[in-house]
Design a protein around this motif. Structure first.
Motif, PDB file in Angstrom:
ATOM      1  N   THR A  56      51.604  11.550  56.458  1.00  0.00           N
ATOM      2  CA  THR A  56      52.150  11.722  57.797  1.00  0.00           C
ATOM      3  C   THR A  56      53.531  11.068  57.842  1.00  0.00           C
ATOM      4  OG1 THR A  56      51.155   9.656  58.559  1.00  0.00           O
ATOM      5  CG2 THR A  56      49.864  11.685  58.866  1.00  0.00           C
ATOM      6  N   ARG A  57      54.242  11.259  58.920  1.00  0.00           N
ATOM      7  CA  ARG A  57      55.526  10.629  59.199  1.00  0.00           C
ATOM      8  C   ARG A  57      56.663  11.144  58.318  1.00  0.00           C
ATOM      9  NH1 ARG A  57      54.845   7.371  63.293  1.00  0.00           N
ATOM     10  NH2 ARG A  57      57.001   6.730  63.092  1.00  0.00           N
ATOM     11  N   GLY A  58      56.496  12.305  57.735  1.00  0.00           N
ATOM     12  CA  GLY A  58      57.554  12.892  56.922  1.00  0.00           C
ATOM     13  C   GLY A  58      58.821  13.166  57.720  1.00  0.00           C
ATOM     14  N   LYS A  59      58.664  13.409  59.005  1.00  0.00           N
ATOM     15  CA  LYS A  59      59.831  13.684  59.848  1.00  0.00           C
ATOM     16  C   LYS A  59      60.721  12.445  60.010  1.00  0.00           C
ATOM     17  CE  LYS A  59      58.357  17.776  62.219  1.00  0.00           C
ATOM     18  NZ  LYS A  59      58.015  18.482  61.069  1.00  0.00           N
ATOM     19  N   ASP A  60      60.178  11.273  59.712  1.00  0.00           N
ATOM     20  CA  ASP A  60      61.016  10.069  59.750  1.00  0.00           C
ATOM     21  C   ASP A  60      62.182  10.184  58.778  1.00  0.00           C
ATOM     22  OD1 ASP A  60      59.454   8.913  61.670  1.00  0.00           O
ATOM     23  OD2 ASP A  60      58.448   7.511  60.327  1.00  0.00           O
ATOM     24  N   LEU A  61      61.996  10.936  57.712  1.00  0.00           N
ATOM     25  CA  LEU A  61      63.090  11.108  56.749  1.00  0.00           C
ATOM     26  C   LEU A  61      64.269  11.852  57.374  1.00  0.00           C
ATOM     27  CD1 LEU A  61      61.167  11.782  53.440  1.00  0.00           C
ATOM     28  CD2 LEU A  61      62.365   9.709  54.139  1.00  0.00           C
ATOM     29  N   ALA A 101      68.712   2.455  58.253  1.00  0.00           N
ATOM     30  CA  ALA A 101      67.998   3.517  57.542  1.00  0.00           C
ATOM     31  C   ALA A 101      66.917   2.939  56.633  1.00  0.00           C
ATOM     32  CB  ALA A 101      68.984   4.369  56.735  1.00  0.00           C
ATOM     33  N   VAL A 102      67.232   1.850  55.952  1.00  0.00           N
ATOM     34  CA  VAL A 102      66.236   1.203  55.082  1.00  0.00           C
ATOM     35  C   VAL A 102      65.074   0.680  55.923  1.00  0.00           C
ATOM     36  CG1 VAL A 102      65.825  -0.739  53.515  1.00  0.00           C
ATOM     37  CG2 VAL A 102      67.889   0.653  53.268  1.00  0.00           C
ATOM     38  N   CYS A 103      65.374   0.077  57.068  1.00  0.00           N
ATOM     39  CA  CYS A 103      64.312  -0.392  57.965  1.00  0.00           C
ATOM     40  C   CYS A 103      63.426   0.770  58.417  1.00  0.00           C
ATOM     41  CB  CYS A 103      64.905  -1.104  59.178  1.00  0.00           C
ATOM     42  SG  CYS A 103      65.602  -2.713  58.796  1.00  0.00           S
ATOM     43  N   TRP A 104      64.047   1.908  58.674  1.00  0.00           N
ATOM     44  CA  TRP A 104      63.282   3.081  59.110  1.00  0.00           C
ATOM     45  C   TRP A 104      62.347   3.559  57.997  1.00  0.00           C
ATOM     46  CZ3 TRP A 104      64.847   5.043  64.051  1.00  0.00           C
ATOM     47  CH2 TRP A 104      63.983   6.005  64.554  1.00  0.00           C
ATOM     48  N   VAL A 105      62.829   3.537  56.759  1.00  0.00           N
ATOM     49  CA  VAL A 105      61.973   3.926  55.626  1.00  0.00           C
ATOM     50  C   VAL A 105      60.801   2.955  55.508  1.00  0.00           C
ATOM     51  CG1 VAL A 105      61.852   4.106  53.101  1.00  0.00           C
ATOM     52  CG2 VAL A 105      63.776   5.119  54.332  1.00  0.00           C
ATOM     53  N   LEU A 106      61.066   1.669  55.609  1.00  0.00           N
ATOM     54  CA  LEU A 106      59.978   0.687  55.525  1.00  0.00           C
ATOM     55  C   LEU A 106      58.969   0.886  56.644  1.00  0.00           C
ATOM     56  CD1 LEU A 106      61.996  -2.509  54.559  1.00  0.00           C
ATOM     57  CD2 LEU A 106      60.500  -1.139  53.093  1.00  0.00           C
ATOM     58  N   ARG A 107      59.458   1.155  57.838  1.00  0.00           N
ATOM     59  CA  ARG A 107      58.575   1.427  58.980  1.00  0.00           C
ATOM     60  C   ARG A 107      57.721   2.662  58.706  1.00  0.00           C
ATOM     61  NH1 ARG A 107      59.375   4.807  63.270  1.00  0.00           N
ATOM     62  NH2 ARG A 107      58.316   4.281  65.188  1.00  0.00           N
ATOM     63  N   MET A 108      58.360   3.703  58.165  1.00  0.00           N
ATOM     64  CA  MET A 108      57.641   4.924  57.836  1.00  0.00           C
ATOM     65  C   MET A 108      56.522   4.633  56.825  1.00  0.00           C
ATOM     66  SD  MET A 108      58.938   8.288  55.781  1.00  0.00           S
ATOM     67  CE  MET A 108      58.907   7.412  54.246  1.00  0.00           C
ATOM     68  N   LEU A 109      56.846   3.863  55.791  1.00  0.00           N
ATOM     69  CA  LEU A 109      55.861   3.564  54.751  1.00  0.00           C
ATOM     70  C   LEU A 109      54.703   2.734  55.303  1.00  0.00           C
ATOM     71  CD1 LEU A 109      58.229   2.825  51.742  1.00  0.00           C
ATOM     72  CD2 LEU A 109      56.831   4.869  52.125  1.00  0.00           C
ATOM     73  N   GLN A 110      54.980   1.847  56.255  1.00  0.00           N
ATOM     74  CA  GLN A 110      53.924   1.037  56.853  1.00  0.00           C
ATOM     75  C   GLN A 110      53.007   1.849  57.747  1.00  0.00           C
ATOM     76  OE1 GLN A 110      56.330  -1.922  58.807  1.00  0.00           O
ATOM     77  NE2 GLN A 110      56.068  -3.402  57.150  1.00  0.00           N
ATOM     78  N   LYS A 111      53.540   2.845  58.430  1.00  0.00           N
ATOM     79  CA  LYS A 111      52.771   3.577  59.438  1.00  0.00           C
ATOM     80  C   LYS A 111      52.148   4.874  58.936  1.00  0.00           C
ATOM     81  CE  LYS A 111      55.037   1.805  63.495  1.00  0.00           C
ATOM     82  NZ  LYS A 111      54.711   2.066  64.872  1.00  0.00           N
ATOM     83  N   ARG A 112      52.559   5.347  57.769  1.00  0.00           N
ATOM     84  CA  ARG A 112      52.065   6.648  57.319  1.00  0.00           C
ATOM     85  C   ARG A 112      50.627   6.561  56.839  1.00  0.00           C
ATOM     86  NH1 ARG A 112      54.755   8.003  51.447  1.00  0.00           N
ATOM     87  NH2 ARG A 112      53.637   6.401  50.301  1.00  0.00           N
ATOM     88  N   SER A 113      49.991   7.728  56.809  1.00  0.00           N
ATOM     89  CA  SER A 113      48.643   7.837  56.271  1.00  0.00           C
ATOM     90  C   SER A 113      48.560   9.132  55.489  1.00  0.00           C
ATOM     91  CB  SER A 113      47.598   7.789  57.389  1.00  0.00           C
ATOM     92  OG  SER A 113      47.831   8.835  58.298  1.00  0.00           O
ATOM     93  N   GLY A 114      47.594   9.198  54.601  1.00  0.00           N
ATOM     94  CA  GLY A 114      47.431  10.369  53.751  1.00  0.00           C
ATOM     95  C   GLY A 114      46.981  11.599  54.530  1.00  0.00           C
ATOM     96  N   LEU A 115      47.430  12.752  54.056  1.00  0.00           N
ATOM     97  CA  LEU A 115      46.983  14.023  54.620  1.00  0.00           C
ATOM     98  C   LEU A 115      46.002  14.664  53.667  1.00  0.00           C
ATOM     99  CD1 LEU A 115      50.426  15.518  55.777  1.00  0.00           C
ATOM    100  CD2 LEU A 115      48.598  14.652  57.245  1.00  0.00           C
ATOM    101  N   ALA A 116      45.108  15.464  54.206  1.00  0.00           N
ATOM    102  CA  ALA A 116      44.175  16.205  53.353  1.00  0.00           C
ATOM    103  C   ALA A 116      44.984  17.213  52.539  1.00  0.00           C
ATOM    104  CB  ALA A 116      43.136  16.917  54.216  1.00  0.00           C
ATOM    105  N   PRO A 117      44.665  17.366  51.243  1.00  0.00           N
ATOM    106  CA  PRO A 117      45.412  18.339  50.441  1.00  0.00           C
ATOM    107  C   PRO A 117      45.222  19.759  50.966  1.00  0.00           C
ATOM    108  CG  PRO A 117      43.672  17.272  49.130  1.00  0.00           C
ATOM    109  CD  PRO A 117      43.638  16.687  50.514  1.00  0.00           C
ATOM    110  N   SER A 118      46.277  20.546  50.861  1.00  0.00           N
ATOM    111  CA  SER A 118      46.212  21.940  51.285  1.00  0.00           C
ATOM    112  C   SER A 118      45.416  22.741  50.283  1.00  0.00           C
ATOM    113  CB  SER A 118      47.618  22.537  51.379  1.00  0.00           C
ATOM    114  OG  SER A 118      48.403  21.793  52.259  1.00  0.00           O
ATOM    115  N   PRO A 119      44.618  23.701  50.762  1.00  0.00           N
ATOM    116  CA  PRO A 119      43.878  24.553  49.822  1.00  0.00           C
ATOM    117  C   PRO A 119      44.872  25.419  49.029  1.00  0.00           C
ATOM    118  CG  PRO A 119      43.568  25.330  52.069  1.00  0.00           C
ATOM    119  CD  PRO A 119      44.372  24.071  52.131  1.00  0.00           C
ATOM    120  N   PRO A 120      44.548  25.739  47.775  1.00  0.00           N
ATOM    121  CA  PRO A 120      45.451  26.576  46.994  1.00  0.00           C
ATOM    122  C   PRO A 120      45.606  27.967  47.593  1.00  0.00           C
ATOM    123  CG  PRO A 120      43.393  26.147  45.799  1.00  0.00           C
ATOM    124  CD  PRO A 120      43.344  25.375  47.081  1.00  0.00           C
ATOM    125  N   ALA A 121      46.760  28.537  47.417  1.00  0.00           N
ATOM    126  CA  ALA A 121      47.029  29.889  47.942  1.00  0.00           C
ATOM    127  C   ALA A 121      46.199  30.907  47.169  1.00  0.00           C
ATOM    128  CB  ALA A 121      48.513  30.199  47.819  1.00  0.00           C
TER     129      ALA A 121
END
Length: 122
Positions: A56-61, A101-121
């Motif tokens: 999650t939180r990919g939009k932080d980039l 920007a570095v602080c934002w990356v650190l914040r992103m890394l602290q708050k993110r969580s894993g997503l379920a893998p997408s099923p193969p096409a």
């Protein structure tokens, strides 16, 4: 792309970045250094577009990219910013914005969580 690819590429990219500074100091040619700075931001954009997110939180980039672009603009407007303010230069603002920007990356890394893998096409 993945942790394995990132670890495999880490040191070659660090060495390449240092080599651009070495080349700049040796020859006065700033193009490889500038290319590395701008190419890296293009690569991040391509990674965001071409690969599905694993966290999650990919939009932080996108915010980080905005900070980077703002920092580069402050750097380009170094003298006009100092003339306008009389106490702070664009170069100084560049470093402060880059730190944000570095602080934002650190914040992103602290708050993110894993997503379920997408099923193969199919």
């Amino acid at each position: 792309i993945g942790a394995r690819a990132g670890l495999w590429l880490l040191w070659p990219l660090v060495i390449a970045g240092a080599a651009t500074v070495w080349w700049w100091r040796r020859t006065g040619n700033l193009w490889p250094y500038a290319g590395a700075q701008y190419f890296s931001i293009v690569l991040i954009g391509l990674l965001l577009v071409l690969f599905p997110p694993r966290y999650t939180r990919g939009k932080d980039l996108l915010w980080v990219t905005g900070c980077y672009l703002l920092a580069k603009a402050a750097e380009a407007l170094d003298r006009p910013i100092f003339t306008l303010t009389g106490f702070v230069s664009g170069h100084t603002l560049k470093h402060l914005i880059a730190a944000l920007a570095v602080c934002w990356v650190l914040r992103m890394l602290q708050k993110r969580s894993g997503l379920a893998p997408s099923p193969p096409a199919p």
